[in-house]
Write an enzyme that holds these catalytic residues in place. Structure first.
Site, short mmCIF file in Angstrom:
data_model
loop_
_atom_site.label_atom_id
_atom_site.label_comp_id
_atom_site.label_asym_id
_atom_site.label_seq_id
_atom_site.Cartn_x
_atom_site.Cartn_y
_atom_site.Cartn_z
N SER A 530 0.85 -1.19 0.00
CA SER A 530 0.00 0.00 0.00
C SER A 530 0.89 1.25 0.00
O SER A 530 1.68 1.44 -0.92
CB SER A 530 -0.95 -0.04 1.19
OG SER A 530 -1.97 0.89 1.07
N HIS A 643 -7.39 -5.72 -1.25
CA HIS A 643 -6.15 -5.03 -0.91
C HIS A 643 -5.36 -5.77 0.17
O HIS A 643 -4.14 -5.88 0.10
CB HIS A 643 -6.48 -3.61 -0.46
CG HIS A 643 -5.29 -2.75 -0.20
ND1 HIS A 643 -4.36 -2.44 -1.17
CD2 HIS A 643 -4.88 -2.09 0.93
CE1 HIS A 643 -3.44 -1.64 -0.67
NE2 HIS A 643 -3.73 -1.42 0.61
#
Length: 678
Positions: A530, A643
């Site tokens: 991320s 994610h």
């Protein structure tokens, strides 16, 4: 040093780890309810069941069984009944009731949609909950015009925040408040506005009303962080807004005497870098709300990253009140720890209750407030149930989950270091050595960078770090500026863009690590997920000190990232507070893609195909750019995963992810025949 009978941890050990969530002590203080998660290796399905542990003798027993997901257990006020969510029988989760004395669980609800938080009324007759209907349920009663809007043929999008990572496209329905009768199961909807979401409700001590948060601006998606507190009668009717300062708000809680309402909130609008504070307001709405922790410069929320029992140690839970309504108990993140603090209603005597090198997760008091049960994890332990005795101020461990596994494998200890970075700023970091570490050897070393960026690394179990250390690597990680846990100024230091002081802090930390006698400074790798992936991309575009990189679910182009992520337009908060068309040059300047021509580092790109936080187009752009630039690169795509695959994805894919990371570093940091990157 590990014992001779211990072995290195393996990626496949993920199948054996039991995950702990929740922690609810019975009103009489005799038992603690919690959830234990497990993985079926053959089907790759994940299940969870309810367990109990006795607070006197530590006797533990499984309370529910079966291949389903039982979660969110809550004791009735008299301690005789347990409410919980379960998808037993197939289909969506519903609220079930089960007698503590035993017997079959009884389904209380039969609603089509998703349940959020729920709570028993103090008189034990009702449950209040958040609930959101599915589009299919709404369609059954929709007009032709409504059906078109809901997407029978094509889906019409009207709100800005229309998707969320792990959930995909959100239903048209908002989160609303419902009350469910315990005896009959009758469900009554209290709120129904199509524009507003209502936050988790909390009961007044007399069971007559509920308090909750909601943003009632004309378009809440464009005015985030401007929540208010509302009261509504438990039987329905008009809601009443309580006057509070501008800012984000969550999880209000009545004091036992009904005189006060506490809540978590920020001082100001949607600015994401402000500290989360604990606030107090008179329940009758008179006077002004007071920020009890304004002078403490502490972030009152869990922010410590882990990769087994959820991404964070726990979600933010309501502040707890003392029985006499004079004290509050709440979480604080600081210096890699997740602690539990207390403060009185006057804003004085702030002090830690649970403070150790670990992370407090869920927590709850018994009815007499003599015993506090809490979940607690550390770098060498994903989590256990602990008990705090208020009279003696002592604490003891009640459970010993994963005991057999961790007796079998060798886990490295963690070393803490503080360094002086740029401008004399101090940065905290940690080093993990291989389990069979020999002081006369030098080791390849991997710099790990956390996501967020406004989270923190620390004393929480990270399987990935232990796994890489077991492969023969030194693992180094730190909390550069932008991280939580070191005061508001530390977090706000990157308010005007990433790749500035956070980059210099990470380079200063890398310098410190590279100068350790046991580190081979010519064999350094870098990775992160991320924001950590963004910084990995940024670093290799600005230095050649790392011989290999692994970019995980990253961002490389801020311009195309604006509006395509589920964070949507909020990305601009960290890049000048303006949209790209007003600030194009700065967005591009801070995009790692601009510096691809300077990259020489062999880079592996890992990306989840259903990532809504950092959409896969980001990984695709980086891969193609590196290929065109002639940089050694590969891309591995993981289907059907969001994610946070590395922390909550399907276990076989998590294993493949870990082996891809170690395999890439093995190729460029260990296999000398493949390290020529000129």
């Amino acid at each position: 040093m590990p014992s001779t009978t211990q072995r290195p941890i393996q990626a496949e050990d993920l199948y054996q780890i039991q995950t702990l969530t929740e922690c609810e002590i019975s009103p009489d203080g005799q038992w603690v309810l919690f959830c234990v998660g497990r993985v079926d290796r053959q089907s790759e399905k994940k299940y969870s069941n309810l367990w109990l542990v006795n607070t006197d003798d530590g006797r533990m027993r499984q309370f529910t069984t079966g291949d389903q997901n039982d979660s969110h257990p809550r004791w009735s006020p008299d301690g005789l009944t347990i409410a919980f969510l379960s998808n037993r029988g197939g289909g969506q989760a519903q609220i079930y009731l089960i007698d503590f004395a035993g017997g079959e669980a009884r389904k209380l609800t039969d609603l089509k949609g998703n349940f959020g938080s729920f709570a028993w009324s103090p008189d034990g007759t009702r449950i209040a909950c958040q609930f959101r209907k599915t589009d299919a349920e709404v369609l059954e009663r929709a007009t032709d015009e409504q059906k078109q809007k809901l997407g029978v043929v094509a889906r019409r999008i009207t709100r800005v925040f229309y998707k969320f990572d792990g959930a995909g496209l959100l239903p048209q329905e908002r989160w609303h408040l419902w009350v469910i009768e315990i005896q009959t199961g009758q469900a009554t909807q209290l709120t129904a506005n199509d524009t507003f979401d209502e936050g988790p409700p909390a009961w007044s001590p007399d069971s007559q009303s509920l308090v909750y948060t909601s943003n009632h601006h004309a378009d809440p998606d464009l005015t985030s962080g401007q929540d208010d507190l509302f009261l509504i009668a438990a039987h329905g009717g008009a809601e009443r807004k309580l006057a509070t300062p501008l800012g984000a708000k969550s999880l209000p809680a009545f004091s036992p005497d009904g005189q006060w309402i506490s809540y978590f909130g920020t001082d100001g609008g949607s600015e994401p870098l402000r500290q989360m504070n604990l606030w107090l307001l008179a329940a009758n709405g008179e006077g002004e709300a007071r920020n009890l922790t304004a002078d403490a410069d502490r972030h009152c929320a869990p922010t410590t990253l882990g990769d087994v029992s959820g991404r964070l140690a726990a979600s933010l839970r309501r502040p707890l009140w003392s029985a006499d309504s004079t004290q509050l108990y709440f979480p604080v993140s600081g210096q890699g720890q997740g602690e539990l603090y207390t403060i009185n209603v006057n804003g004085n005597d702030l002090a830690p209750v649970i403070a150790a090198r670990g992370v407090v997760g869920a927590y709850s008091w018994d009815q007499r407030h003599t015993q506090l049960a809490y979940s607690y994890g550390a770098f060498s332990d994903p989590g256990q149930i602990w008990l705090y005795d208020a009279a003696t101020q002592s604490r003891r461990q009640l459970t010993n989950l994963n005991q057999s596994l961790f007796a079998e494998v060798a886990l490295s200890p963690i070393e803490t270091h503080w360094i002086n970075a740029t401008d004399g700023h101090q940065v905290q970091g940690w080093i993990v050595k291989p389990p069979d570490f020999a002081p006369d050897k030098t080791y390849p070393t991997i710099l790990e960078i956390h996501g967020g960026p406004h989270l923190q690394y620390g004393y929480q179990f990270m399987f990935e770090f232990h796994y890489l250390a077991a492969q023969g690597y030194v693992v180094a990680f730190a909390n550069p500026r932008g991280s939580r846990g070191y005061g508001e100024a530390h977090a706000q230091a990157i308010a005007d863009g990433h790749g500035g002081v956070d980059y210099s802090d990470l380079m200063a930390w890398s310098d410190f690590v590279a100068h350790q006698a046991f580190v081979d400074a010519d064999r350094l790798g870098v990775t992160g997920l991320s924001y950590g992936g963004y910084m990995t991309n940024w670093i290799i575009g600005h230095t050649d000190r790392f011989r290999a990189a692994v970019s995980q679910n990253s961002v490389c182009n801020l311009i195309s990232g604006w509006g395509t992520s589920d964070t949507n337009w909020h990305i601009q908060h960290s890049f000048g507070h303006r949209p790209p068309w007003e600030n194009f040059a700065f967005f591009w300047e801070r995009s790692p893609l601009q510096y691809v021509g300077q990259i020489k580092t062999p880079t592996l790109i890992l990306h989840s195909e259903q990532d809504q936080r950092c959409p896969i187009e980001q990984g695709e752009q980086l891969f193609v750019a590196l290929k065109v630039a002639g940089v050694p690169t590969e891309m591995i795509r993981f289907p059907d995963e969001p994610h946070l695959l590395p922390t909550a994805g399907r276990t076989d894919r998590r294993i493949a992810w870990l082996k891809a990371i170690s395999g890439w570093f093995d190729r460029y940091l260990i296999d000398e025949s493949k390290t020529n990157i000129d």
